[in-house]
Design an enzyme around this catalytic site. Structure first.
Site, mmCIF file in Angstrom:
data_model
loop_
_atom_site.group_PDB
_atom_site.id
_atom_site.type_symbol
_atom_site.label_atom_id
_atom_site.label_comp_id
_atom_site.label_asym_id
_atom_site.label_seq_id
_atom_site.Cartn_x
_atom_site.Cartn_y
_atom_site.Cartn_z
ATOM 1 C CB CYS A 32 25.341 -21.138 23.950
ATOM 2 S SG CYS A 32 25.291 -19.940 25.063
ATOM 3 C CG ASP A 62 7.650 -18.273 15.857
ATOM 4 O OD1 ASP A 62 8.108 -17.456 15.514
ATOM 5 O OD2 ASP A 62 8.002 -19.623 15.427
ATOM 6 C CB CYS A 121 20.309 -24.912 12.618
ATOM 7 S SG CYS A 121 22.244 -24.683 12.985
ATOM 8 C CB CYS A 154 24.070 -20.719 17.447
ATOM 9 S SG CYS A 154 22.431 -20.576 17.235
ATOM 10 C CB CYS A 202 26.611 -18.453 18.845
ATOM 11 S SG CYS A 202 26.975 -16.732 19.271
ATOM 12 C CB CYS A 243 32.311 -16.920 24.386
ATOM 13 S SG CYS A 243 30.746 -18.169 23.817
ATOM 14 C CB CYS A 277 26.987 -19.459 12.568
ATOM 15 S SG CYS A 277 25.696 -19.516 11.692
#
Ligand code: SF4
Ligand code: SF4
Length: 277
Positions: A217, A102, A210, A213, A163, A160, A167
C-alpha cells in the site's frame, strides 16, 4: 468532561487518534445479534469511543506478521483503554465504561471511519497517516452521554488497487475482504484445511498472519514507528519447529502467553511450519 480533557486522556494512553459516536449510529453497522451482545455488556448503551494505537516497529525478516511480534495487543490496548475508563469513572461515577479490542461485538473499523479516524482502505483497514495501516483499534462502550469532537467521515484511500492485485488468497474484491480466502484468517484456523488452503499456506512466507496488502500500500511506504514500547521492544519475529518442540499447551502458554499469536495454541503454528517444510 470536555473534549480537551478527553484529548489529554487519550494522548496519555498512547492513542494517536480518537473519536466517538452515539451507539445508535454505530448500531446501523451491526447485526441484531451484535446489538444484543453489546446491550448485554452495557445496558442502555449511549456512546462508543474509538481510538487508534500505532504498532509499526520497522521491517525485518521473520515468519510472524508484524502485528504479532510485540506484546499481545489485546492485553496492551485493554490496559491502556482502562486508564481512560478509570479517568472517566471519576466524573461519571454511576456509569459503565467497557474497553474492547478485537474482542467485542462493536465493529471497530466502521466506528473509526464514522468518526473520521484515518482513511478507508480498499483492503478493509483503517489507514492513519503517518502510521499507515499499522494501527490497532480499541473501543470504549459506555452508557454515559459524552461531549464528542466533530465528526467528518473518513475519505477513501488512494484507490490504487495494489492490495487487490497482490493479495495471495484473492480475498479482496469490491465487497471487501473474504475471510474464507484471507491468509491472515487461514493461518490461524484450527483443524483440517482443504488442499487449496494448504497450498496457499505452503506458498506463504508467514506462519501467522499476512502483511501483503499492507506492505504494497502506498500509504505504508514510510510509516512512522510506534511510540509504544510494548510494540517496539522484545519482539519475536520468527518461530521455528524447535521453539515449539515438546511444548504442552500449558508450556506454550507460559512461554508465549503474552503474544497475540498464542491464542490458538501451538497446533496451527506447528501445522503451518510443517506445510512450509
Ligand atoms: S491479509 Fe493477505 S490474504 Fe488477507 S486480504 Fe490482505 S493480502 Fe489478502
Ligand atoms: S493498496 Fe491502494 S487500494 Fe489498497 S488500501 Fe492501499 S491505497 Fe487503497
Amino acid at each position: 468532561m470536555t473534549v480537551n480533557k478527553l484529548n489529554e486522556a487519550f494522548a496519555a494512553a498512547g492513542a494517536a487518534a480518537w473519536g466517538g459516536l452515539p451507539f445508535s449510529e454505530l448500531a446501523e453497522e451491526m447485526t441484531a445479534e451484535a446489538i444484543e451482545k453489546a446491550e448485554a455488556l452495557c445496558p442502555g448503551p449511549r456512546t462508543v469511543l474509538v481510538a487508534a494505537f500505532p504498532y509499526y516497529a520497522g521491517e525485518s525478516g521473520g515468519n510472524l506478521s508484524l502485528y504479532a511480534r510485540g506484546r499481545d495487543y489485546h492485553q496492551v490496548i485493554t490496559r491502556r483503554l482502562n486508564t481512560i475508563c478509570n479517568f472517566l469513572l471519576q466524573k461519571y461515577k454511576n456509569c459503565r465504561f467497557l474497553p474492547g479490542t478485537d474482542n467485542s461485538p462493536l465493529p471497530e473499523r466502521q466506528g473509526a471511519w464514522r468518526c473520521g479516524i484515518g482513511l478507508r482502505g480498499k483492503n478493509g483497514l483503517v489507514i492513519l497517516p503517518p502510521y499507515g495501516s499499522y494501527v490497532f483499534l480499541g473501543t470504549i462502550l459506555t452508557d454515559a452521554r459524552l461531549d464528542l469532537p466533530p465528526r467528518i467521515p473518513s475519505p477513501g484511500c488512494a484507490g490504487c488497487g495494489k492490495c487487490q492485485a497482490a493479495c495471495p488468497g484473492g480475498a479482496l474484491g469490491a465487497e471487501g475482504v473474504d475471510p474464507g480466502r484471507c491468509l491472515s484468517a487461514l493461518t490461524q484456523r484450527k483443524g483440517v484445511l482443504t488442499e487449496r488452503e494448504q497450498a496457499l499456506i505452503k506458498a506463504h512466507p508467514l506462519i501467522w498472519g499476512c502483511d501483503t496488502c499492507q506492505q504494497v500500500c502506498p500509504h505504508n511506504a514510510a510509516p512512522a514507528l510506534s511510540p509504544l514500547p510494548e510494540f517496539r521492544t522484545e519482539l519475536t519475529a520468527s518461530l521455528t519447529a524447535e521453539d515449539l518442540a515438546g511444548l504442552t499447551n500449558r508450556d506454550f502458554r507460559e512461554k508465549y502467553g503474552d503474544r497475540a499469536f498464542a491464542w490458538r495454541g501451538p497446533a496451527p503454528l506447528r501445522r503451518n511450519l510443517e506445510l512450509q517444510g
